[in-house]
Scaffold this motif. Structure first.
Motif, PDB file in Angstrom:
ATOM      1  N   ALA A   1      -3.463 -18.558  30.304  1.00  0.00           N
ATOM      2  CA  ALA A   1      -4.815 -18.913  30.539  1.00  0.00           C
ATOM      3  C   ALA A   1      -5.805 -18.284  31.333  1.00  0.00           C
ATOM      4  CB  ALA A   1      -4.456 -20.451  31.477  1.00  0.00           C
ATOM      5  N   ALA A   2      -5.349 -17.298  32.019  1.00  0.00           N
ATOM      6  CA  ALA A   2      -5.943 -16.355  32.846  1.00  0.00           C
ATOM      7  C   ALA A   2      -6.732 -14.850  31.885  1.00  0.00           C
ATOM      8  CB  ALA A   2      -5.286 -15.784  33.873  1.00  0.00           C
ATOM      9  N   VAL A   3      -6.247 -15.213  30.716  1.00  0.00           N
ATOM     10  CA  VAL A   3      -6.763 -14.241  29.759  1.00  0.00           C
ATOM     11  C   VAL A   3      -7.672 -14.609  28.608  1.00  0.00           C
ATOM     12  CG1 VAL A   3      -5.971 -12.269  28.055  1.00  0.00           C
ATOM     13  CG2 VAL A   3      -4.782 -12.710  29.969  1.00  0.00           C
ATOM     14  N   PRO A   4      -8.860 -13.978  28.643  1.00  0.00           N
ATOM     15  CA  PRO A   4      -9.909 -14.641  27.455  1.00  0.00           C
ATOM     16  C   PRO A   4      -9.289 -14.499  26.158  1.00  0.00           C
ATOM     17  CG  PRO A   4     -11.125 -12.896  29.018  1.00  0.00           C
ATOM     18  CD  PRO A   4      -9.483 -12.892  29.269  1.00  0.00           C
ATOM     19  N   ALA A   5      -9.791 -15.558  25.454  1.00  0.00           N
ATOM     20  CA  ALA A   5      -8.957 -15.664  24.000  1.00  0.00           C
ATOM     21  C   ALA A   5      -9.277 -14.401  22.961  1.00  0.00           C
ATOM     22  CB  ALA A   5      -9.598 -16.885  23.480  1.00  0.00           C
ATOM     23  N   HIS A   6     -10.276 -13.730  23.357  1.00  0.00           N
ATOM     24  CA  HIS A   6     -10.544 -12.694  22.494  1.00  0.00           C
ATOM     25  C   HIS A   6      -9.585 -11.376  22.930  1.00  0.00           C
ATOM     26  CE1 HIS A   6     -13.288 -11.768  25.936  1.00  0.00           C
ATOM     27  NE2 HIS A   6     -13.002 -10.397  25.651  1.00  0.00           N
ATOM     28  N   GLN A   7      -8.975 -11.324  23.874  1.00  0.00           N
ATOM     29  CA  GLN A   7      -8.244 -10.397  24.341  1.00  0.00           C
ATOM     30  C   GLN A   7      -6.515 -10.538  23.972  1.00  0.00           C
ATOM     31  OE1 GLN A   7      -8.417  -9.603  28.673  1.00  0.00           O
ATOM     32  NE2 GLN A   7     -10.446  -8.764  28.291  1.00  0.00           N
TER      33      GLN A   7
ATOM     34  N   TRP B   1      -3.577 -22.944  22.079  1.00  0.00           N
ATOM     35  CA  TRP B   1      -4.422 -21.789  22.800  1.00  0.00           C
ATOM     36  C   TRP B   1      -5.338 -21.184  21.856  1.00  0.00           C
ATOM     37  CZ3 TRP B   1       0.429 -19.451  25.039  1.00  0.00           C
ATOM     38  CH2 TRP B   1       0.976 -20.193  26.264  1.00  0.00           C
TER      39      TRP B   1
ATOM     40  N   ARG C   1      -4.378 -19.016  19.638  1.00  0.00           N
ATOM     41  CA  ARG C   1      -4.026 -17.575  19.472  1.00  0.00           C
ATOM     42  C   ARG C   1      -3.178 -17.391  18.358  1.00  0.00           C
ATOM     43  NH1 ARG C   1      -5.114 -14.287  23.894  1.00  0.00           N
ATOM     44  NH2 ARG C   1      -6.138 -15.186  25.602  1.00  0.00           N
TER      45      ARG C   1
END
Length: 131
Positions: free
Chosen positions: A22-28, A52, A54
């Protein structure tokens, strides 16, 4: 629990993974080291990835034998790496992780890397597997 070689419960690990993702942007991209370890964790991860937004690109398994693992762990000097804990962790790993390997092999997501060479060679092989 970890001091005697037991692994954390699935719900504890899943909560940690959920917070981390949740702490990592979806594009990463995200690399999960040592997770999932059980088939129930793998199923949970598959379901959560969709929620998510992903996708799972690759699952990398480092193949290593028990003797090499024990030799490497002995150099870490952690309380939970004592010989009895090592044996318990290895037994748990072989019993619980093989179904995860087969799950991702069947899904066409598995890459197997020889984990016995020097760390820099293994790291290069892992990088190639996820590229």
């Amino acid at each position: 629990r970890l001091v005697v070689g037991a692994l954390a419960a699935d719900d504890e690990v899943e909560s940690i993974v959920e917070s981390a993702v949740a702490a990592v942007p979806a594009h990463q991209n995200i690399l999960l080291d040592g997770f999932p370890r059980t088939l129930s964790q793998a199923v949970w991860l598959d379901q959560r990835l969709a929620a998510w937004g992903r996708q799972l690109r690759r699952v990398v398994v480092l193949e290593i034998d028990a003797a090499t693992s024990a030799q490497r762990l002995a150099g870490r000097a952690r309380r939970d790496d004592n010989p009895a804990a090592q044996v318990q962790k290895w037994q748990h790993y072989t019993a619980q992780t093989q179904p995860v390997i087969e799950h991702y092999r069947a899904a066409g997501r598995l890459a197997v890397v020889d984990g016995r060479p020097r760390a820099e060679l293994v790291a290069a092989a892992v990088a190639a597997a996820v590229a």
